[in-house]
Write a protein that holds these residues in place. Sequence first.
Motif, short mmCIF file in Angstrom:
data_model
loop_
_atom_site.label_atom_id
_atom_site.label_comp_id
_atom_site.label_asym_id
_atom_site.label_seq_id
_atom_site.Cartn_x
_atom_site.Cartn_y
_atom_site.Cartn_z
N TYR A 95 -4.23 -6.34 3.23
CA TYR A 95 -5.29 -5.33 3.29
C TYR A 95 -4.73 -3.95 3.64
O TYR A 95 -5.11 -2.94 3.03
N GLY A 96 -3.81 -3.87 4.60
CA GLY A 96 -3.28 -2.58 5.04
C GLY A 96 -2.55 -1.85 3.93
O GLY A 96 -2.75 -0.65 3.73
N PHE A 97 -1.70 -2.57 3.19
CA PHE A 97 -0.95 -1.94 2.10
C PHE A 97 -1.89 -1.56 0.95
O PHE A 97 -1.72 -0.52 0.32
N PHE A 98 -2.88 -2.40 0.68
CA PHE A 98 -3.85 -2.08 -0.37
C PHE A 98 -4.62 -0.81 0.00
O PHE A 98 -4.86 0.06 -0.84
N LEU A 99 -5.00 -0.70 1.27
CA LEU A 99 -5.72 0.48 1.75
C LEU A 99 -4.86 1.74 1.59
O LEU A 99 -5.34 2.79 1.13
N PHE A 100 -3.57 1.62 1.93
CA PHE A 100 -2.66 2.76 1.80
C PHE A 100 -2.51 3.18 0.34
O PHE A 100 -2.53 4.37 0.02
N CYS A 101 -2.37 2.21 -0.55
CA CYS A 101 -2.22 2.53 -1.99
C CYS A 101 -3.45 3.23 -2.54
O CYS A 101 -3.35 4.18 -3.32
N ARG A 102 -4.64 2.78 -2.15
CA ARG A 102 -5.86 3.43 -2.63
C ARG A 102 -6.01 4.83 -2.03
O ARG A 102 -6.55 5.75 -2.68
N LEU A 103 -5.52 5.02 -0.81
CA LEU A 103 -5.56 6.35 -0.20
C LEU A 103 -4.69 7.33 -0.98
O LEU A 103 -5.14 8.43 -1.35
N ILE A 104 -3.45 6.96 -1.28
CA ILE A 104 -2.55 7.84 -2.02
C ILE A 104 -3.00 8.00 -3.46
O ILE A 104 -2.89 9.09 -4.04
N SER A 105 -3.54 6.94 -4.03
CA SER A 105 -4.09 7.04 -5.38
C SER A 105 -5.23 8.04 -5.43
O SER A 105 -5.32 8.87 -6.35
N GLU A 109 -13.22 -8.55 -0.69
CA GLU A 109 -13.53 -8.96 0.68
C GLU A 109 -13.31 -10.46 0.87
O GLU A 109 -12.95 -10.90 1.96
N LYS A 110 -13.50 -11.26 -0.21
CA LYS A 110 -13.23 -12.69 -0.11
C LYS A 110 -11.74 -12.97 -0.26
O LYS A 110 -11.18 -13.83 0.42
N ASP A 111 -11.10 -12.22 -1.15
CA ASP A 111 -9.69 -12.47 -1.43
C ASP A 111 -8.81 -12.07 -0.24
O ASP A 111 -7.76 -12.69 0.00
N MET A 112 -9.23 -11.03 0.50
CA MET A 112 -8.40 -10.53 1.60
C MET A 112 -9.08 -10.71 2.96
O MET A 112 -8.64 -10.11 3.94
N CYS A 113 -10.15 -11.51 3.00
CA CYS A 113 -10.83 -11.82 4.27
C CYS A 113 -11.23 -10.56 5.03
O CYS A 113 -10.85 -10.37 6.19
N LEU A 114 -11.98 -9.69 4.39
CA LEU A 114 -12.32 -8.41 5.00
C LEU A 114 -13.54 -8.54 5.89
O LEU A 114 -14.53 -9.18 5.52
N SER A 115 -13.48 -7.89 7.05
CA SER A 115 -14.65 -7.80 7.91
C SER A 115 -15.54 -6.65 7.43
O SER A 115 -15.17 -5.89 6.53
#
Length: 693
Positions: free
Chosen positions: A208-218, A147-153
Amino acid sequence: GGREANQISDDYRYQDGNYEGYSPNDGYYRGGDEPAQEEDAQSDVTEGHDEDDEVYEGEYQGIPHPDDIKEKQKKRAPAVDDEYRDRADLMAERMEDEEQLAHQYENIIEECGHGRFQWTLFFVLGLALMADGVEVFVVGFVLPSAEKDMCLSSSNKGMLGLIVYLGMMVGAVLLGGLADKLGRKKCLIISLAINAAFAFLSSFVQGYGFFLFCRLISGLGIGGSLPIVFAYFSEFLSREKRGEHLSWLCMFWMIGGIFASAMAWSIIPHYGWGFSMGTKYHFHSWRVFVLVCSLPCIASLVALKFMPESPRFLLEIGKHDEAWMILKQVHDTNMRAKGEPERVFTVSYIKTPKQVDEFIEIQSSTGTWYQRWLVRITTTLKQVWDNVLYCLTAQYRMNTLMLAVVWFTMALSYYGLIVWFPDMIRYLQEEAYESRVKIFDEEEVSHFTFNFTLENQIHRNGEYKNDKFIGMKFKEVRFEDSLFEDCYFEDVTSTETFFENCTIISTVFYNTDLYEHKFINCRLINSTFMKEKEGCHLDFEEDNDFLIYLVSFLGSLSVLPGNIISALLMDKIGRIKMIGGSMLISAVCCFFLFFGNSESAMIGWQCLFCGASIAAWNALDVITVELYPTDKRATAFGILNGLCKFGAILGNSIFASFVGITKVVPILLASSALVGGGLLALRLPETRDQVLM
């Protein structure tokens, strides 16, 4: 004429099943001693009599033998009948064949024994199950750093926490269904390959978007592995070994949790374990942790290449010879390990069910390549969907619905609470942290240089003139109704730091992360912001990281006694009593959470709850495997496991929303769900004495 008579006589004797060296084709299992006993008896009876010299008296007149006519009619009849027979009749005949195969296969597995082959497969599939356990914990451990590295809300953090379960839910249904059509080994390889590839990729992506997609497919990949692993391993186990060894296999999920906790504890706090490429690309320690967590999946994927397909699945689709060769391999491997290499595999023929599926042969000249692939894919998906609907037919509807309720209530309570426990511990830590806050009123500081960390402080009505704040850090600091005049801020980083109702005059901010939103109702007069820090930064090592990792580690380790007890008693007290008893005991443990008012108490009750509930999980895995036939087993397991992940999503969302508000709702919801599911489980049929259909 004599040669023809000899051929007719030989054919007749081969088909009758009594000729030396030939096995009967009646579909029943026969040992290797029976033909040897009949050989001596036959030689005594036929001594001095040569059947090859017998000639049917009508042979020379061209008249066929009546028995020969009957045999030819028998051969031709089924082929003609199958074209016009009703599908229901064919299915009834197939079910009769499957019942015969189930009993014969049980005898064959007992002859093969339980030994080196099963233990090798146990560890290979255990690594796959370990990867599933790791996947559940990965996002929870990396979230504070990510959340700090990718500025997550807050909303982005919540989505990242739930996206893995969403992928697992889809993967369980889709890949579980495909495993009943394409094979256990092939689909498990696909599942693990998807997980390994996207888990590896997610450690390198920055957005964040690409990381989210990768975790979804993983998650989709690893979600499909769970139903396949249990269906695959159960088909190499005899009835007496099945409950116990499937329960031992569940221990790898616990090992996955322990592995993830240990790696997080040893890697994530070391922020220097990484590298940067310019100002845009940063590979921090939490990404190293994500990379390491993909190792169990990769190891299982490599080892699985050396394991065979399930012979039970091959028999189900009519591949008799391949199944026989694999069963012989199992037998020979186990016999060599036992020091009995001379033992011979005596099975010569195994019953295969009648094949009633309609296969579409697609010629290479038919349309384009993508049209052919589209037909194959749509046909396969339709077969998967038919399997899903079959689980809701009259024969299985009641069992499926009851199991669905039990899976859902168990997941809602378990996954909800294992997220609620760490959140409650963090909340208790934050309360204790806030109680230690230092308050400074009406302080006046001038011509002073701040080059150290300010933490957990509140400064009210202060005056700061000609002061310098250089190379320092603010952590949980608030300035209220204060004056800053002719001050200079350089290379400042901050966490949860705000200026409220302050007046800032002729002040310079150079290379800081004191952005506009950190100044609340402030007056900025002749002040300058130069070269603000870009992005988010991992600037503080959380003091409570160690405790959070320890909580997860102890929670995973606490299921060890429950795993051992369930494995030893699974075949003695039965699956139903195990599920009902474990869920009711877990419900009682929930009520004691009302007395958890400290961190140590919460950790203790978490360990007790996890240890009590694991027996129900193990028994659910076993009974789900045993209640459904081979061609529907992975599909049914996938549906129920997908529903389980849906319950996990709801549990995470509902329970987390009550942290810091009330403990009553989560505790009552969890205990009520466990009591209802446990009582309903007692109405399920017991399966410990039945063969694997």
